[in-house]
Design a protein around this motif. Structure first.
Motif, PDB file in Angstrom:
ATOM      1  N   SER A   1      31.014  36.859  28.850  1.00 37.92           N
ATOM      2  CA  SER A   1      31.951  37.339  27.842  1.00 37.92           C
ATOM      3  C   SER A   1      32.226  38.832  27.972  1.00 37.92           C
ATOM      4  CB  SER A   1      31.429  37.024  26.437  1.00 37.92           C
ATOM      5  OG  SER A   1      30.307  37.824  26.148  1.00 37.92           O
ATOM      6  N   ILE A   2      31.329  39.589  28.603  1.00 35.21           N
ATOM      7  CA  ILE A   2      31.561  41.029  28.765  1.00 35.21           C
ATOM      8  C   ILE A   2      31.886  41.393  30.204  1.00 35.21           C
ATOM      9  CG2 ILE A   2      30.097  41.624  26.793  1.00 35.21           C
ATOM     10  CD1 ILE A   2      27.999  42.604  28.851  1.00 35.21           C
ATOM     11  N   SER A   3      32.048  40.420  31.077  1.00 36.17           N
ATOM     12  CA  SER A   3      32.340  40.685  32.487  1.00 36.17           C
ATOM     13  C   SER A   3      33.672  40.073  32.877  1.00 36.17           C
ATOM     14  CB  SER A   3      31.243  40.090  33.375  1.00 36.17           C
ATOM     15  OG  SER A   3      30.010  40.670  33.090  1.00 36.17           O
ATOM     16  N   ARG A   4      34.199  40.582  33.963  1.00 36.57           N
ATOM     17  CA  ARG A   4      35.404  39.999  34.542  1.00 36.57           C
ATOM     18  C   ARG A   4      35.292  40.077  36.056  1.00 36.57           C
ATOM     19  NH1 ARG A   4      39.733  44.627  32.767  1.00 36.57           N
ATOM     20  NH2 ARG A   4      38.481  46.358  33.470  1.00 36.57           N
ATOM     21  N   CYS A   5      36.054  39.262  36.715  1.00 38.50           N
ATOM     22  CA  CYS A   5      35.998  39.159  38.171  1.00 38.50           C
ATOM     23  C   CYS A   5      36.950  40.187  38.778  1.00 38.50           C
ATOM     24  CB  CYS A   5      36.377  37.749  38.606  1.00 38.50           C
ATOM     25  SG  CYS A   5      36.172  37.473  40.364  1.00 38.50           S
ATOM     26  N   CYS A   6      36.439  40.997  39.695  1.00 37.29           N
ATOM     27  CA  CYS A   6      37.232  42.017  40.378  1.00 37.29           C
ATOM     28  C   CYS A   6      37.395  41.596  41.838  1.00 37.29           C
ATOM     29  CB  CYS A   6      36.537  43.370  40.294  1.00 37.29           C
ATOM     30  SG  CYS A   6      37.377  44.652  41.237  1.00 37.29           S
TER      31      CYS A   6
ATOM     32  N   THR B   1      44.245  49.842  55.191  1.00 30.46           N
ATOM     33  CA  THR B   1      43.765  51.178  54.836  1.00 30.46           C
ATOM     34  C   THR B   1      43.708  51.403  53.331  1.00 30.46           C
ATOM     35  OG1 THR B   1      45.997  52.067  55.075  1.00 30.46           O
ATOM     36  CG2 THR B   1      44.549  52.220  56.985  1.00 30.46           C
ATOM     37  N   THR B   2      44.716  50.950  52.614  1.00 28.09           N
ATOM     38  CA  THR B   2      44.710  51.126  51.167  1.00 28.09           C
ATOM     39  C   THR B   2      44.242  49.831  50.509  1.00 28.09           C
ATOM     40  OG1 THR B   2      47.026  50.465  51.014  1.00 28.09           O
ATOM     41  CG2 THR B   2      46.573  52.820  51.187  1.00 28.09           C
ATOM     42  N   MET B   3      43.415  49.991  49.489  1.00 23.25           N
ATOM     43  CA  MET B   3      42.891  48.828  48.772  1.00 23.25           C
ATOM     44  C   MET B   3      43.281  48.922  47.313  1.00 23.25           C
ATOM     45  SD  MET B   3      39.147  48.292  50.430  1.00 23.25           S
ATOM     46  CE  MET B   3      38.693  49.988  50.709  1.00 23.25           C
ATOM     47  N   ARG B   4      43.445  47.768  46.700  1.00 25.17           N
ATOM     48  CA  ARG B   4      43.693  47.725  45.255  1.00 25.17           C
ATOM     49  C   ARG B   4      42.812  46.652  44.645  1.00 25.17           C
ATOM     50  NH1 ARG B   4      48.311  44.457  46.766  1.00 25.17           N
ATOM     51  NH2 ARG B   4      48.480  42.679  45.342  1.00 25.17           N
ATOM     52  N   GLU B   5      42.565  46.806  43.363  1.00 25.09           N
ATOM     53  CA  GLU B   5      41.703  45.862  42.647  1.00 25.09           C
ATOM     54  C   GLU B   5      42.541  45.022  41.699  1.00 25.09           C
ATOM     55  OE1 GLU B   5      38.918  48.505  40.772  1.00 25.09           O
ATOM     56  OE2 GLU B   5      37.567  48.450  42.482  1.00 25.09           O
ATOM     57  N   GLU B   6      42.278  43.751  41.703  1.00 22.22           N
ATOM     58  CA  GLU B   6      42.901  42.804  40.772  1.00 22.22           C
ATOM     59  C   GLU B   6      41.790  42.228  39.902  1.00 22.22           C
ATOM     60  OE1 GLU B   6      46.125  42.014  40.364  1.00 22.22           O
ATOM     61  OE2 GLU B   6      46.789  43.344  41.985  1.00 22.22           O
ATOM     62  N   PHE B   7      41.992  42.213  38.587  1.00 18.47           N
ATOM     63  CA  PHE B   7      40.974  41.721  37.667  1.00 18.47           C
ATOM     64  C   PHE B   7      41.394  40.382  37.074  1.00 18.47           C
ATOM     65  CE2 PHE B   7      40.141  46.257  37.786  1.00 18.47           C
ATOM     66  CZ  PHE B   7      38.764  46.272  37.920  1.00 18.47           C
ATOM     67  N   PHE B   8      40.426  39.476  36.981  1.00 16.66           N
ATOM     68  CA  PHE B   8      40.612  38.153  36.397  1.00 16.66           C
ATOM     69  C   PHE B   8      39.569  37.974  35.298  1.00 16.66           C
ATOM     70  CE2 PHE B   8      42.172  37.934  40.695  1.00 16.66           C
ATOM     71  CZ  PHE B   8      43.278  37.120  40.641  1.00 16.66           C
TER      72      PHE B   8
ATOM     73  N   VAL C   1      38.360  35.091  34.270  1.00 14.99           N
ATOM     74  CA  VAL C   1      37.436  34.054  34.736  1.00 14.99           C
ATOM     75  C   VAL C   1      37.461  34.065  36.258  1.00 14.99           C
ATOM     76  CG1 VAL C   1      37.663  32.584  32.695  1.00 14.99           C
ATOM     77  CG2 VAL C   1      39.198  32.264  34.616  1.00 14.99           C
ATOM     78  N   THR C   2      36.442  33.492  36.874  1.00 12.28           N
ATOM     79  CA  THR C   2      36.381  33.455  38.326  1.00 12.28           C
ATOM     80  C   THR C   2      37.572  32.667  38.860  1.00 12.28           C
ATOM     81  OG1 THR C   2      33.986  33.530  38.193  1.00 12.28           O
ATOM     82  CG2 THR C   2      34.936  32.872  40.292  1.00 12.28           C
ATOM     83  N   PRO C   3      38.400  33.301  39.697  1.00 13.80           N
ATOM     84  CA  PRO C   3      39.625  32.635  40.167  1.00 13.80           C
ATOM     85  C   PRO C   3      39.383  31.751  41.381  1.00 13.80           C
ATOM     86  CG  PRO C   3      39.551  34.853  41.025  1.00 13.80           C
ATOM     87  CD  PRO C   3      38.333  34.693  40.127  1.00 13.80           C
TER      88      PRO C   3
ATOM     89  N   ARG D   1      31.453  44.619  34.608  1.00 14.02           N
ATOM     90  CA  ARG D   1      31.455  44.610  33.143  1.00 14.02           C
ATOM     91  C   ARG D   1      32.694  45.313  32.616  1.00 14.02           C
ATOM     92  NH1 ARG D   1      25.191  45.752  31.637  1.00 14.02           N
ATOM     93  NH2 ARG D   1      24.438  43.793  32.478  1.00 14.02           N
ATOM     94  N   LYS D   2      33.206  44.763  31.528  1.00 15.45           N
ATOM     95  CA  LYS D   2      34.350  45.391  30.882  1.00 15.45           C
ATOM     96  C   LYS D   2      33.895  46.729  30.306  1.00 15.45           C
ATOM     97  CE  LYS D   2      36.390  40.996  29.575  1.00 15.45           C
ATOM     98  NZ  LYS D   2      36.684  40.080  28.483  1.00 15.45           N
ATOM     99  N   PRO D   3      34.772  47.729  30.275  1.00 20.53           N
ATOM    100  CA  PRO D   3      34.401  49.009  29.674  1.00 20.53           C
ATOM    101  C   PRO D   3      34.025  48.831  28.203  1.00 20.53           C
ATOM    102  CG  PRO D   3      36.451  49.210  30.901  1.00 20.53           C
ATOM    103  CD  PRO D   3      36.107  47.758  30.850  1.00 20.53           C
ATOM    104  N   LEU D   4      33.130  49.673  27.731  1.00 16.98           N
ATOM    105  CA  LEU D   4      32.638  49.582  26.356  1.00 16.98           C
ATOM    106  C   LEU D   4      33.778  49.680  25.347  1.00 16.98           C
ATOM    107  CD1 LEU D   4      30.252  49.352  24.446  1.00 16.98           C
ATOM    108  CD2 LEU D   4      29.997  51.833  24.580  1.00 16.98           C
ATOM    109  N   ARG D   5      34.729  50.552  25.581  1.00 16.39           N
ATOM    110  CA  ARG D   5      35.854  50.694  24.644  1.00 16.39           C
ATOM    111  C   ARG D   5      36.647  49.391  24.523  1.00 16.39           C
ATOM    112  NH1 ARG D   5      38.065  56.562  24.162  1.00 16.39           N
ATOM    113  NH2 ARG D   5      36.257  57.710  24.872  1.00 16.39           N
TER     114      ARG D   5
END
Length: 93
Positions: free
Chosen positions: A33-38, A46-53, A55-57, A79-83
């Motif tokens: 409940s406090i985590s997400r899949c990155c 060379t360049t990387m980006r992050e996608e967040f889900f 639930v595990t995709p 983990r999701k940020p505290l805020r």
């Protein structure tokens, strides 16, 4: 009729195992409940980006979001940020 010590030990061990499994399942639910899949992807190497889900995709869900020409660099749980967690808790009330 008397109850043997072996029976008492076996029942005690079984009860302890069930409590341990229940606690472990509760911890997994709490972390989920406090985590997400990155998923870290790159298209040019060379360049990387992050996608967040949330639930595990599946591979299909990742492909649909990032496109067919992307390469998966890593998949991790973050983990999701505290805020954000506080905001979600306040919104639920």
């Amino acid at each position: 009729m008397t109850v043997s010590n072996q029976l008492i030990d076996r029942l005690s061990t079984e009860a302890g195992r069930r409590l341990n499994e229940s606690a472990r399942a509760g911890r997994r639910r709490a972390l989920n409940s406090i985590s997400r899949c990155c998923v870290t992807v790159t298209t040019d190497g060379t360049t990387m980006r992050e996608e967040f889900f949330d639930v595990t995709p599946s591979i299909g869900e990742i492909s649909a979001r990032v496109g067919g020409g992307a390469y998966i660099v890593s998949i991790s749980m973050r983990r999701k940020p505290l805020r954000e967690r506080i905001r979600l808790m306040l919104a639920a009330e």
